[in-house]
Structures are given as C-alpha cells and as structure tokens.
Write an enzyme that holds these catalytic residues in place. Structure first.
Site, mmCIF file in Angstrom:
data_model
loop_
_atom_site.group_PDB
_atom_site.id
_atom_site.type_symbol
_atom_site.label_atom_id
_atom_site.label_comp_id
_atom_site.label_asym_id
_atom_site.label_seq_id
_atom_site.Cartn_x
_atom_site.Cartn_y
_atom_site.Cartn_z
ATOM 1 N N ARG A 1 0.844 -1.212 0.000
ATOM 2 C CA ARG A 1 0.000 0.000 0.000
ATOM 3 C C ARG A 1 0.880 1.264 0.000
ATOM 4 O O ARG A 1 1.072 1.896 -1.012
ATOM 5 C CB ARG A 1 -0.958 -0.036 1.209
ATOM 6 C CG ARG A 1 -2.082 0.979 1.143
ATOM 7 C CD ARG A 1 -1.709 2.366 1.605
ATOM 8 N NE ARG A 1 -1.234 2.423 2.985
ATOM 9 C CZ ARG A 1 -0.726 3.504 3.548
ATOM 10 N NH1 ARG A 1 -0.612 4.628 2.852
ATOM 11 N NH2 ARG A 1 -0.291 3.485 4.792
ATOM 12 N N ASP A 2 1.461 1.587 1.138
ATOM 13 C CA ASP A 2 2.275 2.801 1.243
ATOM 14 C C ASP A 2 3.464 2.734 0.283
ATOM 15 O O ASP A 2 3.851 3.730 -0.340
ATOM 16 C CB ASP A 2 2.761 2.940 2.696
ATOM 17 C CG ASP A 2 3.308 4.311 3.024
ATOM 18 O OD1 ASP A 2 3.610 5.073 2.098
ATOM 19 O OD2 ASP A 2 3.460 4.610 4.219
ATOM 20 N N HIS B 1 4.812 4.514 12.855
ATOM 21 C CA HIS B 1 5.065 4.397 11.406
ATOM 22 C C HIS B 1 6.129 5.439 11.061
ATOM 23 O O HIS B 1 5.844 6.627 10.999
ATOM 24 C CB HIS B 1 3.734 4.681 10.695
ATOM 25 C CG HIS B 1 3.770 4.674 9.204
ATOM 26 N ND1 HIS B 1 3.105 3.719 8.452
ATOM 27 C CD2 HIS B 1 4.343 5.501 8.295
ATOM 28 C CE1 HIS B 1 3.275 3.978 7.170
ATOM 29 N NE2 HIS B 1 4.013 5.050 7.044
ATOM 30 N N HIS C 1 9.219 7.049 8.719
ATOM 31 C CA HIS C 1 9.886 7.154 7.420
ATOM 32 C C HIS C 1 11.356 7.469 7.693
ATOM 33 O O HIS C 1 11.683 8.145 8.665
ATOM 34 C CB HIS C 1 9.235 8.246 6.565
ATOM 35 C CG HIS C 1 7.989 7.756 5.893
ATOM 36 N ND1 HIS C 1 7.859 7.659 4.528
ATOM 37 C CD2 HIS C 1 6.838 7.290 6.409
ATOM 38 C CE1 HIS C 1 6.669 7.170 4.234
ATOM 39 N NE2 HIS C 1 6.014 6.935 5.360
ATOM 40 N N CYS D 1 3.946 9.373 0.846
ATOM 41 C CA CYS D 1 2.624 9.886 0.491
ATOM 42 C C CYS D 1 2.766 10.941 -0.593
ATOM 43 O O CYS D 1 3.529 11.891 -0.449
ATOM 44 C CB CYS D 1 1.944 10.483 1.725
ATOM 45 S SG CYS D 1 0.355 11.227 1.334
ATOM 46 N N ASN E 1 9.600 4.555 3.414
ATOM 47 C CA ASN E 1 9.323 4.033 4.744
ATOM 48 C C ASN E 1 10.579 3.368 5.287
ATOM 49 O O ASN E 1 11.458 2.948 4.532
ATOM 50 C CB ASN E 1 8.232 2.963 4.655
ATOM 51 C CG ASN E 1 6.871 3.540 4.381
ATOM 52 O OD1 ASN E 1 6.207 4.021 5.283
ATOM 53 N ND2 ASN E 1 6.461 3.503 3.122
#
Ligand code: COA
Ligand code: ZN
Length: 310
Positions: A13-14, A206, A208, A239, A248
């Site tokens: 996803r990300d 989460h 990065h 994003c 990430n």
C-alpha cells in the site's frame, strides 16, 4: 511487557501508492505472497480510495478479490469513507485502516477535509466496521511534523489519537509522514499517549527514514513499551500529498535490528530480502535499504547472508 514485536508491513500500500509506473495486479499478488512466505502476519494490501487520488492502487477491487488469504494473516486496506468500506466489503476485506492527521493543512491536501471533518466521516466507517467485527486501525499522520505548517506538538497528536480510539479504532498508528522525528520526541509521544489513556498495546508507530532516524526512533519506541512498528519491504513508499516524504523504514532493516536485539517477531530476513528484490525489480531500480544492499550477517562465519550468490 512481552518481547514479541509485531511488524506491520505497508509495502503493497504505502510502498506502491506513490509510484508512477504501473505495476500489474499479478505482480502485486506475487509480492504479497512473498511477504506472507517471509512470515509477515499483517500486510496492508491496498487502498479503497479515489482512483484519481491514487492511480497506482486503482486495482484494489480486483486485487482483494484475487488475493489468496492465508489463515493467521491480516490484510488491512485503507478506506477514506463509507464508499471505500463498501468496496472493501464487496471485495472480501475484513480489516481496515482509516487515516487522518494532526493538521488541517495536511488533511485538506490528502483527503480534502479538515481533521474534524475527517473524524465526522470516519465515525460511521469505524462503527460499521465494528458491526462487521472487522479489525480497525486509525492513522494519525504528520504526528511529529507537517510539510505545510511545521512542528507538531505531541499533545495534538495524542488528542487526535484519543478521538480515533473513542470512535472505535482498535489501534492508533502515529505516522512520521515526512521523516522528521528524533528518538526523544518518540519517547515523549509514547509516554504522553499512555498518560492520557491510550494503552500502548493499542499504539503503533510508522516511521519514514527520510533523514536516517527511523531505526533510532524504533529503539526509542521499544524502550517506551511500543510493540508494533510499520515498515515497507524494500524501503519503498511515501505519500504523494506529503512533499519530501521519502521511503518508509525498510522491513529488512527493521528485521535485522530486532534480530540483533533478540526480540521475537516471526519474520525471516532471507524471505524479506527475496520479496524486496522482487519489488525492486518490478519498480526497475536498485534496493535502497541498507540491509537490502549489504545483506544480513552470519555471526558464525562473518559472511553476509541473503544476497544473490551468498
Ligand atoms: N473509492 C472510489 N472513488 C471514490 C471514493 C472511494 N472510496 N470516494 C470518493 N470517490 C470518488 C468520487 O466518486 C469522485 O469521483 P469523480 O470525480 O470521478 O466523480 C472523486 O472520488 C472525488 O470524490 P469527492 O467525494 O468529491 O471527494 P474529494 O474529491 O474531496 O476526495 C477522497 C476525497 C478522500 C475520496 C480523496 O481525497 C482520496 O481518495 N484521497 C486518498 C488519498 C490517499 O490515499 N493518500 C495516501 C494515504 S496517506
Ligand atoms: Zn509511510
């Protein structure tokens, strides 16, 4: 505090949402299969958002319909509204993540709503998912800093997290969307969350690695009692509505760290490296992560492990 750590994989996803080059649904399915084979038990699979906002994930309906579910694995999907939830349900999902942030400037760019408006939108989404007995996660993006307004106070991140928990989120994930946090700030945020009534077994982080602080931040989170961390195999991601957001934290870097710390997580580094090489090849670029380049390390022989030919 148990030593078991959950690695929540966000690569499909990300990791892919910001990629311009189309990746075939079959390749995404193979990627998810490799991640599962590596031992990952939480794999965020895709997003049921506007295909115009995130063209790369426009195949979410097909992907979730075709995805072979392995028992014991959770495949959460992002949903921005009830329409997304309905699409997710029709495609057979049973775990969701909603996503807001600390600042109106960021949520306006990302989802076209203020933070308050997003909470009004997510209320019924989380309630409906609860009726369906789905697992529910909620992201608080820009938890440490916003690309449009700068530094974010930990009180603000915790306040938004508490409101999401009150709406029914099982887990609140604080995102360092643009990779600006340093360990002392992670400690402060985790302690404040616990103090204000958000139990740490319902909190994830989460990170990065935009500025190289992601692993240090994980260590601070571990010390504070956090036991769930997001990462993306291959270190992909970011994003599209967060200028300057780089990859990430790479799952292979996280696994290497946790292995070295002797913490149990159930994921095999060799398998993660295989999945990382697969997705890097699909994206047509070399692996960016440290452990992706160096491989693992066998302390018995001194040799690198998990590299082609090693
Ligand atoms: N699935 C598919 N399409 C959707 C949708 C959903 N869940 N929700 C809305 N749409 C469509 C609408 O039908 C409309 O399409 P159209 O322009 O072809 O008629 C379009 O998306 C815009 O919808 P609208 O209700 O006017 O909202 P918006 O333009 O303010 O967009 C979001 C709101 C939330 C749908 C959109 O901003 C979005 O999907 N953002 C996701 C961003 C993201 O995933 N970021 C990365 C994660 S950090
Ligand atoms: Zn991310």
């Amino acid at each position: 505090m148990p030593d078991r750590v959950r690695i929540y994989e966000v690569g499909p996803r990300d990791g892919l949402q910001n990629e311009a080059a189309p990746i075939a649904t079959e390749a995404k399915l193979r990627y998810i299969e490799l991640l599962a084979a590596a031992g990952l038990r939480e794999i965020e699979a895709t997003s049921f958002v506007s295909p115009r906002a995130i063209p790369q994930l426009a195949d979410a309906d097909d992907l979730m319909r075709q995805l072979p579910r392995m028992s014991g694995i959770r495949y959460p999907v992002l949903v921005p509204n009830l329409r997304g939830l309905e699409r997710a349900q029709a495609a057979g999902a049973d775990a969701i993540a909603v996503f807001t942030a600390t600042t109106d400037a960021f949520t306006q760019h990302n989802i076209g709503m203020t933070v308050d408006e997003s909470l009004v939108t997510f209320g019924p989404v989380l309630a409906r998912a609860g009726e369906l007995h789905w697992w529910r996660r909620a992201y608080v993006s820009t938890a440490f800093g916003c690309p449009y307004t700068g530094r974010v106070k930990p009180e603000r991140a915790v306040e938004v997290g508490l409101r999401l928990a009150a709406l029914g989120a099982d887990e609140v994930c604080f995102g360092d969307t643009i990779g600006v946090a340093v360990p002392s700030q992670v400690t402060v945020l985790a302690n404040l969350a616990a103090e204000r009534g958000l139990p740490l077994d319902r909190v994830a982080f989460h990170f990065h690695d935009t500025r190289g602080t992601a692993l240090a931040n994980v260590v601070a989170g571990l010390d504070a009692g956090i036991r769930c961390f997001d990462s993306s195999t291959g270190g992909t991601g970011g994003c599209p509505y967060a200028p300057g957001a780089a990859g990430n934290l790479a799952t292979e870097d996280l696994v290497y760290l946790l292995d070295g710390l002797g913490l149990d997580h159930g994921v095999a580094l060799i398998g993660v490296l295989e999945a990382a090489r697969f997705i890097a090849a699909q994206l047509g670029r070399p692996l960016a992560s440290k452990v992706g380049q160096a491989g693992g390390w066998d302390p018995a022989t001194g040799a690198a492990t998990g590299r082609p030919g090693s």
